[in-house]
Design a protein around this motif. Structure first.
Motif, PDB file in Angstrom:
ATOM      1  N   ASP A 121      25.183 -18.055 -25.023  1.00  0.00           N
ATOM      2  CA  ASP A 121      26.470 -18.757 -24.967  1.00  0.00           C
ATOM      3  C   ASP A 121      26.745 -19.480 -26.282  1.00  0.00           C
ATOM      4  N   PHE A 122      25.731 -20.240 -26.724  1.00  0.00           N
ATOM      5  CA  PHE A 122      25.828 -21.030 -27.948  1.00  0.00           C
ATOM      6  C   PHE A 122      26.341 -20.203 -29.111  1.00  0.00           C
ATOM      7  N   LEU A 123      25.847 -18.994 -29.240  1.00  0.00           N
ATOM      8  CA  LEU A 123      26.171 -18.182 -30.410  1.00  0.00           C
ATOM      9  C   LEU A 123      27.219 -17.122 -30.110  1.00  0.00           C
ATOM     10  N   VAL A 146      19.362 -15.815 -34.928  1.00  0.00           N
ATOM     11  CA  VAL A 146      19.400 -17.283 -34.855  1.00  0.00           C
ATOM     12  C   VAL A 146      19.294 -17.732 -33.394  1.00  0.00           C
ATOM     13  N   ALA A 147      19.952 -16.992 -32.496  1.00  0.00           N
ATOM     14  CA  ALA A 147      19.856 -17.329 -31.068  1.00  0.00           C
ATOM     15  C   ALA A 147      18.407 -17.258 -30.607  1.00  0.00           C
ATOM     16  N   MET A 148      17.679 -16.240 -31.103  1.00  0.00           N
ATOM     17  CA  MET A 148      16.278 -16.113 -30.710  1.00  0.00           C
ATOM     18  C   MET A 148      15.476 -17.327 -31.164  1.00  0.00           C
ATOM     19  N   ASP A 160      16.158 -19.436 -43.232  1.00  0.00           N
ATOM     20  CA  ASP A 160      16.351 -18.990 -44.603  1.00  0.00           C
ATOM     21  C   ASP A 160      17.692 -18.261 -44.699  1.00  0.00           C
ATOM     22  N   GLU A 161      18.651 -18.909 -45.287  1.00  0.00           N
ATOM     23  CA  GLU A 161      20.002 -18.353 -45.455  1.00  0.00           C
ATOM     24  C   GLU A 161      20.592 -17.772 -44.175  1.00  0.00           C
ATOM     25  N   PRO A 162      20.784 -18.610 -43.172  1.00  0.00           N
ATOM     26  CA  PRO A 162      21.331 -18.106 -41.905  1.00  0.00           C
ATOM     27  C   PRO A 162      22.810 -17.736 -42.008  1.00  0.00           C
ATOM     28  N   LEU A 163      23.461 -18.112 -43.109  1.00  0.00           N
ATOM     29  CA  LEU A 163      24.896 -17.801 -43.222  1.00  0.00           C
ATOM     30  C   LEU A 163      25.136 -16.424 -43.831  1.00  0.00           C
ATOM     31  N   MET A 174      28.255 -21.627 -37.176  1.00  0.00           N
ATOM     32  CA  MET A 174      26.801 -21.743 -37.275  1.00  0.00           C
ATOM     33  C   MET A 174      26.397 -23.154 -37.711  1.00  0.00           C
ATOM     34  N   MET A 175      27.103 -23.694 -38.724  1.00  0.00           N
ATOM     35  CA  MET A 175      26.760 -25.034 -39.210  1.00  0.00           C
ATOM     36  C   MET A 175      27.055 -26.089 -38.138  1.00  0.00           C
TER      37      MET A 175
END
Lengths: 252, 319
Positions: A121-123, A146-148, A160-163, A174-175
């Motif tokens: 849901d979050f992502l 990122v959800a994981m 590490d550079e999630p964007l 995301m931020m």
């Protein structure tokens, strides 16, 4: 609390991380910035025991990462590297469910399932939850990873550079999510960012690295300054205050 | 397709009991004819069991090898494992011909382990610019080992034996001469118990470490499973080619790569395919037999080409 003490990493004659010491107290969003090859990713990998250091120690909640059992650390600290591999045909839900592995060792409970659904849901991943990773766009895949990591539900989260691969809307999303994770859930997030303005607008603290060392370290108001950024990136950066945010311009 | 294979499997197994040169009909079993029961107990039953065990376990270790090497083209016969097992069998046959089968399996396993470890060590050092490099490295390695084995066999007059081991054949399976395959079956179960570890290993070392799993230990466990199963199958019935390659890829295409979920399908499809190929081999020029290795080779290569050419579905995407 993560304590980095005199960490050094060399590849042959090149010193990638040079005697770095850094304290990351609990709570807050720390942005790690710096030019390519400054040692950000390497430092993150050493902090999360993915890479051994040549010298120095890293303590997570007082535990040395090189000697503590890996499954104990996996419940305290989660790391997402930028080279996350997607050769496997897993569904998004399967991948996110693996975030619960350190807690349940594969015997997933109702509580684990709830964590998984919340992370999806979050992502914004529910519409794709049952699709295979290799059928998604780069951005959707990035969000799945990122959800994981969030599903792993650790106090410390290193990204590490999630964007990477995210468009403007999802980058801001995301931020905002990482901000909520620190403010509402009390997590400590360390994130490598390339965009200094994202770091400026969203983080509590910016650690700027250059040539394997920490060049500057402080709240955005102290680091997002023309002389500091110009020194870090070897590039003229002007800083403006716009709508109460410090914005660096360097495009031309 | 997978569900069909699952339904077909018991039917194939029953048919397998009644196909062969000596005539046994279901009625004979119902009439409790001692000759018919004897034939089933000594020959047809063991042969059917051997086919099921070898087919299922070979396909299962194919999946494991693909997870360990993180490559869709990796399976024991494209990673040098089978060739090393054959060399081991040859060496032990020359050095100590009187040893029992179990000892020969141990020798073949030792060689297979060393060979697979060597393959994985080479992989770590070779820049992997394309996923195809992985099977190429394995095939080159296997080719070199094969050449050594052929040379030794040539000098010791064992070429014929080597040829026989290289072609899977179940016509010689009798009670008392196939039971080692139960070890392979048991190891396939072990692989299922550890399935999650292999899924995670397939996502890479950093991913594995992040989840608190010991990557090295998973690799060692997988290596042992792959090597022992390959050695047992090679020593007991010979090489069954393509199975560990084709079956896992078909299942991955249809059901994905969550090993916990796919392994039962892999085992089922592997057993069904070998059983069907063996039946075909028994019938195609009845009353003579074509070895299953040949039939699987033909059927498997056709299936493999089909997999490669279905690019749009993602099967051609490898890595």
């Amino acid at each position: 609390m993560i304590e980095v003490r005199g960490v050094t990493k060399r590849y042959g004659a090149t010193t990638v991380v040079d005697d770095v010491s850094l304290d990351v107290p609990d709570g807050g969003l720390v942005a790690l910035i710096g030019p390519n090859g400054a040692g950000k990713s390497t430092l993150l990998s050493i902090m999360s025991r993915l890479l051994p250091a040549d010298a120095g120690t890293v303590l997570v909640d007082g535990m040395d990462v090189t000697t503590t059992r890996s499954d104990v650390l996996a419940r305290r600290l989660a790391i997402l590297r930028q080279d996350a591999h997607v050769g496997s045909r897993l569904t998004v839900r399967d991948l996110v469910t693996f975030g619960r592995y350190p807690h349940s060792k594969g015997r997933y409970t109702v509580e684990d399932r709830a964590h998984v659904e919340r992370a999806l849901d979050f992502l914004d991943l529910q519409p794709f939850a049952d699709r295979f990773l290799d059928e998604l766009s780069g951005g959707q895949r990035q969000r799945a990873f990122v959800a994981m990591v969030l599903c792993q539900d650790t106090d410390h989260v290193l990204l590490d550079e999630p964007l990477n691969n995210l468009d403007l809307r999802h980058a801001v999303g995301m931020m905002r999510l990482l901000r909520r994770a620190t403010d509402e859930l009390g997590k400590t997030v360390v994130v490598v960012l390339h965009d200094i303005n994202v770091a400026s607008c969203w983080s509590d603290r910016i650690v700027a690295m250059k040539d394997g060392r920490v060049a500057h370290d402080g709240p955005p108001a102290e680091v997002v300054r023309p002389e500091v950024l110009s020194d870090v990136y070897d590039l003229d950066v002007a800083v403006h205050e716009l709508d109460g945010q410090l914005i660096g311009t360097y495009y031309r | 397709m997978l569900v069909a294979a699952a339904w077909l499997l018991p039917a194939l197994a029953v048919v397998s009991l009644f196909v062969g040169v000596a005539d046994v009909r279901p009625v004979d079993l119902l009439r409790l004819d001692p000759d018919a029961w004897g034939l089933v107990a000594v020959s047809r039953g063991p042969r059917t069991a051997a086919l099921l065990l070898a087919g299922a376990s070979t396909a299962v270790v194919g999946t494991i090898m693909q997870m360990l090497a993180r490559n869709r083209f990796a399976e024991p016969s494209t990673t040098g494992t089978v060739e090393f097992a054959l060399l081991g069998l040859l060496v032990v046959t020359i050095a100590a011909p009187a040893l029992p089968v179990a000892a020969k399996i141990v020798a073949a396993t030792a060689f297979a382990l060393a060979g697979t470890a060597l393959f994985l060590a080479v992989l770590r050092r070779v820049p992997l610019r394309s996923p195809l490099v992985v099977p190429l490295v394995g095939i080159v390695l296997g080719g070199v080992v094969s050449a050594v084995a052929t040379f030794i066999a040539y000098r010791t007059d064992l070429l014929q034996a080597l040829g026989a081991w290289s072609t899977g054949d179940f016509s010689g399976v009798l009670a008392g001469r196939y039971e080692t395959l139960w070890v392979a079956g048991a190891l396939a179960v072990v692989a299922y118990v550890a399935a999650d570890r292999f899924t995670v290993a397939g996502l890479g070392e950093a991913f594995t470490t992040n989840l608190g799993l010991d990557h090295r230990r998973t690799m060692v466990l997988g290596l042992v499973l792959v090597s022992v199963v390959s050695a047992v199958v090679v020593v007991t019935v010979g090489v069954v080619p393509f199975l560990g390659l084709v079956v896992p890829n078909v299942v991955s295409l249809l059901r994905g790569d969550d090993v916990r979920r796919t392994l039962p399908w892999v085992a089922t499809l592997g057993a069904a395919l070998v059983l069907a190929c063996d039946l075909l081999g028994r019938l195609v020029r009845y009353p003579y037999e074509v070895p299953v290795g040949v039939v699987v080779g033909v059927v498997g290569s056709v299936l493999f080409l089909w997999l490669l050419l279905r690019r749009d579905t993602g099967a051609g995407r490898v890595g």
